[in-house]
Every structure is written in structure tokens, then in C-alpha cells.
Design a protein around this motif. Structure first.
Motif, PDB file in Angstrom:
ATOM      1  N   LYS A 315       0.848  -1.194   0.000  1.00  0.00           N
ATOM      2  CA  LYS A 315       0.000   0.000   0.000  1.00  0.00           C
ATOM      3  C   LYS A 315       0.881   1.240   0.000  1.00  0.00           C
ATOM      4  CE  LYS A 315      -2.104  -1.008   3.824  1.00  0.00           C
ATOM      5  NZ  LYS A 315      -3.040  -0.943   4.968  1.00  0.00           N
ATOM      6  N   ARG A 316       0.242   2.401  -0.065  1.00  0.00           N
ATOM      7  CA  ARG A 316       0.959   3.657   0.032  1.00  0.00           C
ATOM      8  C   ARG A 316       1.190   3.993   1.504  1.00  0.00           C
ATOM      9  NH1 ARG A 316      -2.539   7.256  -4.330  1.00  0.00           N
ATOM     10  NH2 ARG A 316      -2.046   5.992  -6.168  1.00  0.00           N
ATOM     11  N   TYR A 317       2.380   4.490   1.792  1.00  0.00           N
ATOM     12  CA  TYR A 317       2.715   4.845   3.170  1.00  0.00           C
ATOM     13  C   TYR A 317       3.397   6.205   3.213  1.00  0.00           C
ATOM     14  CZ  TYR A 317       1.712   0.051   4.578  1.00  0.00           C
ATOM     15  OH  TYR A 317       1.093  -1.138   4.830  1.00  0.00           O
ATOM     16  N   GLN A 318       3.243   6.845   4.344  1.00  0.00           N
ATOM     17  CA  GLN A 318       3.872   8.142   4.559  1.00  0.00           C
ATOM     18  C   GLN A 318       5.287   7.944   5.080  1.00  0.00           C
ATOM     19  OE1 GLN A 318       1.614  10.645   7.133  1.00  0.00           O
ATOM     20  NE2 GLN A 318       2.773  12.502   6.642  1.00  0.00           N
ATOM     21  N   LEU A 319       6.154   8.839   4.677  1.00  0.00           N
ATOM     22  CA  LEU A 319       7.549   8.810   5.123  1.00  0.00           C
ATOM     23  C   LEU A 319       7.744   9.711   6.325  1.00  0.00           C
ATOM     24  CD1 LEU A 319       9.748   9.066   1.887  1.00  0.00           C
ATOM     25  CD2 LEU A 319       9.720   7.186   3.507  1.00  0.00           C
ATOM     26  N   MET A 320       8.722   9.331   7.165  1.00  0.00           N
ATOM     27  CA  MET A 320       9.099  10.176   8.297  1.00  0.00           C
ATOM     28  C   MET A 320      10.606  10.138   8.443  1.00  0.00           C
ATOM     29  SD  MET A 320       8.244   9.713  12.341  1.00  0.00           S
ATOM     30  CE  MET A 320       9.210  10.613  13.562  1.00  0.00           C
ATOM     31  N   TYR A 321      11.232  11.287   8.570  1.00  0.00           N
ATOM     32  CA  TYR A 321      12.682  11.356   8.731  1.00  0.00           C
ATOM     33  C   TYR A 321      13.043  11.183  10.205  1.00  0.00           C
ATOM     34  CZ  TYR A 321      17.492  13.050   8.529  1.00  0.00           C
ATOM     35  OH  TYR A 321      18.858  13.156   8.639  1.00  0.00           O
ATOM     36  N   GLY A 322      14.009  10.285  10.473  1.00  0.00           N
ATOM     37  CA  GLY A 322      14.388   9.989  11.850  1.00  0.00           C
ATOM     38  C   GLY A 322      15.828  10.308  12.183  1.00  0.00           C
ATOM     39  N   GLY A 323      16.483  11.172  11.399  1.00  0.00           N
ATOM     40  CA  GLY A 323      17.872  11.527  11.680  1.00  0.00           C
ATOM     41  C   GLY A 323      18.794  10.335  11.558  1.00  0.00           C
ATOM     42  N   GLU A 393      18.582  11.235   0.245  1.00  0.00           N
ATOM     43  CA  GLU A 393      18.373  12.673   0.436  1.00  0.00           C
ATOM     44  C   GLU A 393      17.087  13.124  -0.263  1.00  0.00           C
ATOM     45  OE1 GLU A 393      22.059  14.328  -0.880  1.00  0.00           O
ATOM     46  OE2 GLU A 393      23.014  14.066   1.088  1.00  0.00           O
ATOM     47  N   TRP A 394      16.752  12.480  -1.407  1.00  0.00           N
ATOM     48  CA  TRP A 394      15.479  12.790  -2.063  1.00  0.00           C
ATOM     49  C   TRP A 394      14.310  12.374  -1.170  1.00  0.00           C
ATOM     50  CZ3 TRP A 394      11.117  10.257  -3.754  1.00  0.00           C
ATOM     51  CH2 TRP A 394      10.313  10.946  -4.668  1.00  0.00           C
ATOM     52  N   LEU A 395      14.415  11.177  -0.564  1.00  0.00           N
ATOM     53  CA  LEU A 395      13.348  10.708   0.330  1.00  0.00           C
ATOM     54  C   LEU A 395      13.237  11.589   1.569  1.00  0.00           C
ATOM     55  CD1 LEU A 395      13.956   6.852   0.133  1.00  0.00           C
ATOM     56  CD2 LEU A 395      11.969   8.075  -0.748  1.00  0.00           C
ATOM     57  N   LYS A 396      14.373  12.056   2.065  1.00  0.00           N
ATOM     58  CA  LYS A 396      14.364  12.942   3.230  1.00  0.00           C
ATOM     59  C   LYS A 396      13.570  14.212   2.923  1.00  0.00           C
ATOM     60  CE  LYS A 396      17.480  15.773   6.042  1.00  0.00           C
ATOM     61  NZ  LYS A 396      18.908  16.147   6.291  1.00  0.00           N
ATOM     62  N   GLN A 397      13.839  14.816   1.759  1.00  0.00           N
ATOM     63  CA  GLN A 397      13.097  16.011   1.379  1.00  0.00           C
ATOM     64  C   GLN A 397      11.626  15.689   1.158  1.00  0.00           C
ATOM     65  OE1 GLN A 397      14.283  19.131   1.413  1.00  0.00           O
ATOM     66  NE2 GLN A 397      16.139  18.158   2.236  1.00  0.00           N
ATOM     67  N   LYS A 398      11.366  14.526   0.596  1.00  0.00           N
ATOM     68  CA  LYS A 398       9.983  14.115   0.364  1.00  0.00           C
ATOM     69  C   LYS A 398       9.232  13.975   1.688  1.00  0.00           C
ATOM     70  CE  LYS A 398       6.862  12.600  -2.625  1.00  0.00           C
ATOM     71  NZ  LYS A 398       6.334  13.440  -3.730  1.00  0.00           N
ATOM     72  N   SER A 399       9.930  13.462   2.716  1.00  0.00           N
ATOM     73  CA  SER A 399       9.286  13.256   4.016  1.00  0.00           C
ATOM     74  C   SER A 399       8.877  14.571   4.666  1.00  0.00           C
ATOM     75  CB  SER A 399      10.226  12.488   4.947  1.00  0.00           C
ATOM     76  OG  SER A 399      11.312  13.306   5.356  1.00  0.00           O
ATOM     77  N   LYS A 400       9.526  15.645   4.270  1.00  0.00           N
ATOM     78  CA  LYS A 400       9.249  16.956   4.877  1.00  0.00           C
ATOM     79  C   LYS A 400       8.289  17.792   4.047  1.00  0.00           C
ATOM     80  CE  LYS A 400      13.735  17.206   7.204  1.00  0.00           C
ATOM     81  NZ  LYS A 400      14.997  17.973   7.379  1.00  0.00           N
ATOM     82  N   SER A 401       7.902  17.265   2.870  1.00  0.00           N
ATOM     83  CA  SER A 401       7.076  18.067   1.970  1.00  0.00           C
ATOM     84  C   SER A 401       5.585  17.921   2.211  1.00  0.00           C
ATOM     85  CB  SER A 401       7.384  17.667   0.525  1.00  0.00           C
ATOM     86  OG  SER A 401       6.901  16.347   0.256  1.00  0.00           O
ATOM     87  N   GLY A 402       5.221  16.847   2.928  1.00  0.00           N
ATOM     88  CA  GLY A 402       3.802  16.619   3.165  1.00  0.00           C
ATOM     89  C   GLY A 402       3.131  15.812   2.072  1.00  0.00           C
ATOM     90  N   ASN A 403       3.896  15.425   1.032  1.00  0.00           N
ATOM     91  CA  ASN A 403       3.315  14.664  -0.079  1.00  0.00           C
ATOM     92  C   ASN A 403       3.743  13.203  -0.087  1.00  0.00           C
ATOM     93  OD1 ASN A 403       2.037  16.963  -1.162  1.00  0.00           O
ATOM     94  ND2 ASN A 403       3.971  17.603  -2.124  1.00  0.00           N
ATOM     95  N   SER A 404       4.365  12.742   0.994  1.00  0.00           N
ATOM     96  CA  SER A 404       4.964  11.417   0.979  1.00  0.00           C
ATOM     97  C   SER A 404       3.942  10.293   1.000  1.00  0.00           C
ATOM     98  CB  SER A 404       5.921  11.266   2.176  1.00  0.00           C
ATOM     99  OG  SER A 404       5.210  11.452   3.382  1.00  0.00           O
ATOM    100  N   GLU A 405       2.647  10.633   1.227  1.00  0.00           N
ATOM    101  CA  GLU A 405       1.659   9.556   1.233  1.00  0.00           C
ATOM    102  C   GLU A 405       1.472   8.937  -0.141  1.00  0.00           C
ATOM    103  OE1 GLU A 405      -0.540  13.464   0.658  1.00  0.00           O
ATOM    104  OE2 GLU A 405       1.083  12.688   1.914  1.00  0.00           O
TER     105      GLU A 405
END
Length: 727
Positions: A315-323, A393-405
């Protein structure tokens, strides 16, 4: 990073040795020692002067040494015998796996056919597996297992370690070669012998490995497989020398290239041995997960970490950056957490993500390129994967954009690509191409104690080639190791990357093994790889003689094609010629360079040779003046086995050095502490020396920084060491 990983291995080894020594004061133990001179004469000297010690065996074939049994207090008296050369006590050899039936075996043997198309099964061929031992009770191995030896515990029972720090590696390797039950290996009728050189946890020393090679050669093995190695990229490290001796005596030696790719110069000993068949890893047909964003046109391949659960998200999932995973994660439940590699071990990152409710963890590289990671097997319930720095780094930016779902997983089929973890060449000192050949090493299912398990690494690629060697040996029992290596390399298929370009020779050697063609090669050429070595202003021209043999029943016209023109290179290639059936011909391939038009460093590519029916790509390599190869490797230091007041060190130099200096730094603050020692006008090769305990200074853990100086050039590298172990 691999030096910090090595710290864990070295400290583990030292801790274990110290624990063993405490327990051995009253027990009899066996030690394998290296000697200078005739080991049989030294055996008599020991029996005469130290009667409380028992000489178990003498090594005089690929290794000059003796195995001795006795109490530790009596073993220390061996230091009085001048001919005793101390063993290499710290250098750690480890297995080269990274941690539905096996699909790679039918993939290799069937090719375009629907069933095995090769009439040979390895019958009558003896294959020695130098590894962690073999579970010879496994139903798929018990029929083919014929014996062996344990140089770790020094007995004739090379069983896997099944209790404390258990191992599975040797059993897995043996299954790929010659399983004959529910699973079928490459050569299911070959005879399997186990030589246990790696003990609990899969660790051993140079001496264990060399002694195992000696035992296998004396037992008349046709083939030995070594799915193990270290980080020393030099052709004259002791284990590489032993491998070359074994091959010279008539044994086919197959060695895993290692799992420290994708950087150059990462093939380690004994895979650096010139006469070894060194094996890199490719992919059999596998389905891999890819994280996709259809709107951005992005597809990111996910590299599973060994020990992790499989990625099965649908399924589609949201990303979250964890440092980097050093702080609590909030609002991670049901999300995919992405972390940066570094500071915190992979298993601890995964534990944090799982406890925070994450559905999966992605770790991205902290340097350019992909990487292969490992977590503690069975300790984590969520899938853990790796991605490159760029993708991370692309995924990291994606996680902060609000569109990662909008990110979801797709599954794609891949085959015949180069495994990113597979170690690359070339080899220092002689500047030759390694690995020699590729075989499947990703997601390989095989036998382990109690069942079957999927592993990956060049450890899994190497036994595929050992099995193929058994098929060729059965088909051509009079062929030498050189003949069999030539047959495999001459018939290999060079692989191309996703853009359609051939992988570099130092990545794949001759390419993927072609089993059917290797068993009955139409054309053989030796050497198969054109290693021109180093060029400079004094040596702008070199030639290589290549012997070409026609094995066909009809004449073959052979021609060469010039590579794409490159400024600074001028080739001299043979004119077209015809070979009659079974005829051989020596031809000369020459290369002229103009240094002014060429950059310093490695230059490599392919020369095409053809007949009316097929084409062959011969890899070439040369180094212009110098390159960014490591100037020192394999530094280690430990208490002498026989004199507790002395420390012994060793390291490897690929070239002569005007000055070698070793300084100690605090591992936490990186503040300079003191100089350990300094050498001048040091010759290349294995460097060994001794330091008195009083000269070491304060005990503790340090970063040893080795500085190499030649003229105005300096090169430094650091390796963690522990000098806590002293009386």
C-alpha cells in the motif's frame, strides 16, 4: 567505515583469546605455529628439548609450520627456539556472506533450456570446503560428505559450531556446490570434504586458513573453495601465497572476492592470489522492491539488509525522517522511517523504529553509492533496507514536503546485474584485474543446520564456480587448474549495466560464467585478461603474448577489432589468422602510450576478438604512473603468543616507503596521544616487527594512524586498535 567494523572484529577476537587463555592455564590446547627452516628438524628439536609438548602434525606443503599440543605454561617455552616465527594472531578472516528451493543453480545450468542440459554432475571429483565447518548430518549433504579436518579444534570432526556463537556458513556453501536431496547443488555427485578454519562466530586467523589449505592439498582435493577473506589488497599476503602454492601443486582454488564494494581496490586476500579463480557476485532472477512516486517519475530500488524480514508492503505509506536514530521518534506509527547511515548501529536504528511503531525502516548512505548492511538475525520484526545517498536525500526532502503519502512499493524482476556489495579490483603491487568471473550471489537459498536459508554475498557466488569446476574436472580429468580457469574465463559472458554499457573489468572480470560453454569450450585463450601493469615515461610500450587454442572439429578464422580510438593509446593487434582443429597459436598484443595525453590513474576497457560464429571481449587494464590505491593495509598489533612481555605488529605495503610512522590518537576526541613507532626505507610487502610492552605506553583503545611518506607525498589511514591485553 569498514575500519570501524574491523575494530569490532579485532576487539572480539582479542577478548575471546584472552578468555581462552584464562581457561587454558590448566588445560591442554593446540596451537599452529609458523617456523623458519625445515619443520621436520624443528619437530625433532621440540621433542628433544620440550618433551611435555606433543607435536600433532607438520606442515611443509603450502605452509611451513607445526601444530603443537600442551599446557599454556609449557607452550610459552617455545619462545626460546629461534626458528619459531610467531603466527599472525589478530588478522581476522571472516566469511564473505552478508547475511522456494535454490533458483540460482537451475538458472546457471539450464540457460535457455527447461532442464539441466549438462551431462556431468561432478562424479568422482573431490571438493574441499574451507569454512566454518559442515553440518554433515543434513539430509541433503550426508550422502556426499566424505570427511575432512578441523584445524580450529584440531580434530577430524569439522562440524559447524552449533551452540555458542553458532555458524551456518560452511553448510550453506557446501549445499550450493553439491547438495543432493530436496535441493540440488551445481555438482550433486561431487564428494564434499569439510575443513573447519573459522570457529565460533565465523572468525579465524591467517594460520588457521593456511593450515586448512595444507590439509586439503595433502588430502588430494581436486578443488577447494574459500568463501572467506580480509581487507588486505595485496598479492603476497601469506594466505594469497598459500593459495598460489596450492594451485601450482595441482589444486583448483576458488575464492570469494569479498563484500566491500563498490569502491575500487577492495578485493582482499586470499582473493588477490594470481592463480586463484576469484569470484564476484551477480544477481540470479530475483524480484526486488522499488519505492515509486509516479508523479515525480522516481523509482528507488531497496536493498534488503541481511537478517531483516522481507519487504512485503503493498500500500501507500507516509515517510518520516528519523535523523541518525539517536533521538526518540514521535508520530512514527504506521509510517516508513528513513534514517541516515552513521553513528548508531543498524540494529539499534531498527529497534528504535520498530518500538516507535514504524512499518519499515530505510537507511540511506552517508557517502556516494549504494551499500550492503546487516542487522542481528531475528531480532527485528520490520523490514530494513538500504538506499544510496542520492536517493536517501530525495526521500528525506519528500518526508518533509507533506506529499509522501503518494509513495508506494512496486516489485520488479532483475537478472544478471552486478551486486553492489561485490568487491572490486584491481590488485595493488602487480596491478592486475580481479575478480576473474561472476556467479549468482544474491538471495541464494541453500542448506543450513536444520533446514534451508537465504544468504547473499560473494561467499554464495564462489561455491557456484567451485561446482562448475567440478563439472569441468569430471569432463576433462587430465586438465590442470590453469586449463580449467582458462576454460571458464574464455567462455564467460560480459555483463552490461542498465544503460547498456559493459561493467568495468575490475567490476566483473570476464563476466558471468557460462557453464555449458565452459565444460566444452570452443576457443580458449590464455591469458584471458590483458594486465599491462604500470606505464610511465620510461616504459611507454608493453606487449602480452596470448595463446589461442581451437577446440572445434572445424577450422576457425580469428580476427581482432581495434577499440574505440582514444588519444594517447596506440594498439598493435594480430592480423586475422586461421586455426585448424585442435591447433594453438601464440599472438602478440602490444600497447603504446603517450603519457602527455593520458591522465594518471587506472585505464581499462575491452578488446574484441571474433570468429565467424561468436565474439569474445578481452578486458585490459593498465595504470598510468600512479593511482589512488591504498598505500598501507591490514595493520594489527597483539601480544606475542609465546612472550607476554612483547607485542607484535604487522601490516602490508604495496610499494616501498621512505618513511612509515604510526601515531596513536584518542578514539573519542581524535586528539594526538603519542607516536608508537617509526620505520625508514621500508621495503614493500608484509612488514612485521616487535615492540616491548614498556614501549607501548598507557593501555586503552586508540585510533592508530599509519602515515606513509615518499618524496613529498604523504598518505595516511586509521584503524582502531586495542592494547588492553597485557599482564
Amino acid at each position: 567505515m569498514r575500519y570501524f567494523f574491523l575494530l569490532i572484529l579485532l576487539c572480539f577476537s582479542l577478548t575471546m583469546l584472552a578468555a581462552f587463555d584464562q581457561q587454558e592455564d590448566e588445560e591442554e590446547v593446540t596451537r599452529i605455529i609458523e617456523v623458519d627452516g625445515d619443520p621436520h628438524l624443528i619437530k625433532r628439536e621440540i621433542e628433544r628439548d620440550l618433551p611435555r609438548l606433543e607435536v600433532m602434525t607438520v606442515y611443509d606443503t603450502v605452509f611451513n609450520g607445526i601444530a603443537i599440543k600442551g599446557k599454556l605454561e609449557h607452550l610459552t617455552k617455545l619462545s626460546k627456539i629461534e626458528a619459531i616465527v610467531n603466527q599472525h594472531p589478530v588478522q581476522t578472516y571472516r566469511t564473505t556472506s552478508n547475511d522456494n528451493m535454490n533458483q540460482s543453480v537451475p538458472f546457471l545450468l539450464q540457460g535457455k533450456h527447461e532442464q539441466r542440459n549438462i551431462p556431468f554432475t561432478g562424479k568422482g571429483v573431490k571438493v574441499g570446503v574451507i569454512d566454518t565447518g559442515i553440518d554433515y548430518t543434513h539430509p541433503d549433504l550426508s550422502g556426499n560428505y566424505k570427511g575432512g579436518f578441523d584445524v580450529f579444534d584440531f580434530d577430524d570432526d569439522p562440524m559447524e559450531t552449533l551452540e555458542e556463537n553458532p555458524t551456518i556458513h560452511g553448510t550453506h556453501v557446501a549445499g550450493v556446490i553439491a547438495a543432493n536431496g530436496k535441493m540440488k547443488g551445481i555438482a550433486p555427485d561431487a564428494e564434499i570434504y569439510g575443513y573447519r578454519a573459522l570457529g565460533p562466530g565465523g572468525f579465524g586467523t591467517s594460520v588457521h586458513v593456511i593450515a586448512a589449505i595444507e590439509e586439503a592439498v595433502k588430502d588430494d582435493m581436486d578443488i577447494i573453495n574459500l568463501s572467506l577473506g580480509n581487507d588486505v589488497n595485496g598479492p603476497d599476503w601469506p594466505t594469497s601465497v598459500a593459495v598460489d602454492k596450492a594451485a601450482a601443486l595441482g589444486t583448483i582454488v576458488v575464492v570469494a572476492a569479498g563484500n566491500t564494494g563498490p569502491d575500487d581496490w577492495t578485493v582482499g586476500s586470499p582473493a588477490t592470489a594470481a592463480k586463484a579463480i576469484t569470484v564476484g557476485a551477480s544477481t540470479p532472477p530475483v524480484k526486488i522492491p522499488v519505492l515509486t512516486d509516479r508523479f515525480a517519475g522516481k523509482a528507488i530500488p531497496l536493498i534488503p539488509m541481511m537478517g531483516s524480514n522481507k519487504w512485503k508492503l503493498d500500500k501507500r505509506y507516509q515517510l518520516m525522517y528519523g535523523g541518525v536514530g539517536d533521538k526518540p521518534l514521535k508520530n512514527a506509527r504506521g509510517k516508513i522511517v528513513i534514517m541516515k547511515r552513521g553513528k548508531i548501529p543498524f540494529t539499534e536504528k531498527a529497534e528504535l523504529a520498530e518500538k516507535s511503531g514504524a512499518i519499515a525502516l530505510i537507511v540511506y548512505n552517508n557517502e556516494v553509492g549504494e551499500f550492503q548492511g546487516t542487522i542481528d538475525d531475528g531480532s527485528i520484526g520490520i523490514p530494513v533496507v538500504a538506499v544510496s545517498k542520492e536517493d536517501g536525500e530525495w526521500l528525506k526532502q519528500k518526508s518533509k514536503s507533506g506529499n509522501s503519502e503518494w509513495l508506494e512499493t512496486e516489485y520488479i524482476d532483475i537478472v544478471d546485474s552486478l551486486a553492489p556489495f561485490s568487491s572490486r579490483g584491481p590488485v595493488t603491487a602487480n596491478w592486475t584485474i580481479k575478480p576473474d568471473i561472476l556467479a549468482p550471489g544474491v538471495a541464494i537459498n541453500s542448506t543450513v543446520p536444520g533446514g534451508y536459508q537465504e544468504l547473499q554475498g560473494t561467499s554464495m557466488a564462489s561455491p557456484h564456480i567451485a561446482g562448475v569446476a567440478a563439472l569441468i574436472k569430471e569432463a576433462h580429468p587430465d586438465w590442470t587448474p590453469k586449463d580449467i580457469k582458462t576454460a571458464m574465463l574464455s567462455t564467460a559472458t560480459p555483463l552490461k549495466d542498465k544503460d547498456g554499457h559493459l561493467y568495468a573489468p575490475t567490476e566483473q572480470g570476464m563476466g558471468k560464467v557460462n557453464v555449458e560453454a565452459a565444460v566444452q569450450p570452443a576457443l580458449q585463450f590464455n591469458p584471458s585478461q590483458l594486465n599491462f601493469g604500470r606505464f610511465n615515461n620510461s616504459f611507454p610500450k608493453k606487449k602480452i603474448m596470448v595463446k589461442i587454442k581451437n577446440n572445434e572439429k572445424s577450422s576457425q578464422k580469428v580476427h581482432f577489432s581495434l577499440p574505440k580510438k582514444k588519444q594517447g593509446l596506440r594498439w598493435e593487434l594480430p592480423k586475422a589468422f586461421t586455426l585448424a582443429p585442435n591447433q594453438s597459436k601464440r599472438v602478440e598484443i602490444g600497447l603504446h602510450v603517450t603519457p602527455a595525453f593520458l591522465e594518471k590513474g587506472l585505464h581499462q576497457g575491452w578488446i574484441r576478438m571474433g570468429t565467424p560464429d561468436q565474439t569474445f571481449d578481452l578486458p585490459y587494464l593498465f595504470m598510468m604512473e600512479t593511482s589512488d590505491y591504498p598505500r598501507a593495509m591490514g595493520f594489527e598489533i597483539a601480544t606475542s603468543t609465546f612472550d607476554s612481555t612483547t607485542y607484535e605488529y604487522q601490516f602490508y605495503l604495496p610499494e616501498d616507503a621512505e618513511k612509515v610512522k604510526v601515531d596513536l590518537y584518542n578514539p573519542d576526541t581524535l586528539v594526538y596521544e603519542r607516536k608508537l613507532f617509526e620505520l625508514t626505507n621500508q621495503q614493500k610487502g608484509v612488514v612485521e616487527g616487535k615492540l616491548a610492552r614498556r614501549d607501548l605506553g598507557e593501555k586503552g583503545r586508540y585510533i592508530a594512524v599509519i602515515t606513509i611518506q615518499n618524496e613529498s607525498r604523504h598518505y595516511s589511514y586509521g584503524v582502531p586498535i586495542d592494547i588492553n591485553e597485557f599482564p
